[in-house]
Design a protein around this motif. Sequence first.
Motif: not given
Length: 80
Positions: A59-65
């Motif tokens: 899973n390459f999605t980053e956490p919410d900034d």
Amino acid sequence: MADMSASASLAMTHLVPLAKEFDENKVTPGVLGFIVFAVMALAVWGLMKSMNRHMGRVNFTEPDDKAAGAAASDAGKSTA
């Protein structure tokens, strides 16, 4: 060549007339070299296929900034 088996000796007697300039000191990979190379090529192919399958599961999605930024700004405030 005294320690050669009978089948190897028979094969050599059939192959020597085919080679006009047969050099006994020349090293060639032969069938065993091809088999080892083919097995290594199949192993690399299998590893690449496995790597592609595993990379597809990552899973390459980053956490919410915004959530990470709010936590960092609260930690930066000091009451002293």
